[in-house]
Design an enzyme around this catalytic site. Structure first.
Site: not given
Ligand code: IPM
Ligand code: MG
Length: 362
Positions: A141, A192, A224, A248, A252
């Protein structure tokens, strides 16, 4: 001592939901002796329209001087074509960065009354209680260099940088472990590491941090797989700690497990415990101004504000209890409505919470 709260309603449904939060804070002042001073400021698209900046200097000064910030939401279709550097979302990123709010706590808690509002089977989500700890002021970000450049052959190329220092990883790690100590004593670090060097370092540093927390069980998961596990068997998680972008996305996903993103609050804290509190949902321009938005995520954000910055733990409990009770009474905004319940609007939901609080104060 009177604490100062900077109130930043923002765009879309922001003003509607924040005004319910102000109602609740007013009630806590008159009925429970809470002492706070509230002052409003501009942020996001509305701030851009009035001042040319999504994070005006006046808002920055207000936020810096406050003990806590209560934010609604930013963004909307109207500002989508603006240059990325002045878009409403930049205002949000700028305030997070300016106040050093590196630790973003996003609790995904299923209220049993809403088990049937989730798109997942009730038995998969019943009793769900996950805390996502998202790093908020670093990673891709904020990483430099970033931008869109034109190559020698005239083709454009976009690029961003995923970057973390050891100190940034260890401090968010410590926040996660400290929280786990007060909960289920498990931390799952999501990375990851099979592909990205930066997150390989993330994993190494988390293992180092864990050495000071021998009572906490640390596990690791690729992002994942974490996305898959969240919808397959979400109750395996207690505290999840992860980077800005992964947090982020996963938050959600976790939100929907609880029935509606309209139920999820968040706290963003800096090193001194100063915090910004906001619902994790966005500005929902499609329903803005129609009194349909669910104010509960914002009210639960006020509860987090009471708990983490003002240290008013009994009041935080009281407010969370009041939210529980309005759900018990069958009140539902459209996002959490199921057959047989009592469909209400934004203000009615806020009023119902205030009524329960008033009753409790008697
Ligand atoms: C969130 C939001 C923000 C983010 C946007 C609005 C910049 O999605 O708080 O999760 O990506 O952090
Ligand atoms: Mg988001």
């Amino acid at each position: 001592m009177t604490n100062k709260i900077a109130v930043l309603p923002g765009d879309g449904i922001g003003p509607e939901i924040v005004s319910e939060a102000v109602k609740v804070l007013d009630c806590l002042q008159s009925e429970f002796g809470l002492a706070v001073e509230m002052e409003s400021g501009l942020i996001g698209g509305g701030a851009y329209d009035e001042t040319g900046s999504p994070f005006p200097d006046a808002t920055r000064d207000l936020a810096r001087a406050a003990d806590a910030v209560l934010l609604g939401a930013v963004g909307g279709v109207k500002w989508e074509s603006l240059d990325i550097s002045i878009r409403p979302e930049k205002g949000l990123l700028a305030i997070r960065s300016d106040l050093g709010l590196f630790a973003n706590l996003r609790p995904a808690l299923l209220y049993p009354q809403l088990a049937s509002a989730s798109t997942l089977k009730p038995e998969v989500v019943a009793g769900l209680d996950i805390m996502i700890v998202r790093e908020l002021t670093g990673g891709i970000y904020f990483g430099q260099p970033r931008g869109v450049r034109t190559l020698d052959n005239g083709e454009r190329q976009g690029y961003n940088t995923l970057i973390y220092k050891e100190s940034e990883i260890s401090r968010i790690g410590r926040v996660a472990f400290d929280i786990a100590r007060k909960r289920g004593k498990k931390v799952c670090s999501v990375d990851k590491a099979n592909v990205l060097e930066c997150t390989e370092l993330w994993r190494e540093v988390m293992i180092d941090v864990a050495e000071s927390y021998t009572d906490i069980e640390l596990s690791h998961m690729y992002v994942d797989n974490a996305a898959m596990q969240l919808v397959r068997a979400p109750k395996q998680f207690d505290v999840v700690v992860t980077s800005n972008l992964f947090g982020d996305i996963l938050s959600d996903c976790a939100a929907m497990l609880t029935g509606s993103i309209g139920m999820l609050p968040s706290a963003s804290l800096n090193e001194d415990g100063k915090g910004m509190y906001e619902p994790i949902h966005g500005s929902a321009p499609d329903i803005a101004g129609r009194g349909l938005a669910n104010p509960l995520a914002t009210l639960l954000s006020v509860a987090m504000l009471l708990r983490y910055t003002l240290n008013e733990v009994p009041l935080a409990d009281q407010l969370e209890q009041a939210v529980n009770q309005v759900l018990d009474k069958g009140l539902r905004t459209p996002d959490i409505y199921t057959d047989g319940m009592n469909k209400v609007g934004t203000a009615q939901m806020g009023d119902a919470v205030v009524d329960v609080l008033r009753e409790a104060a008697k």
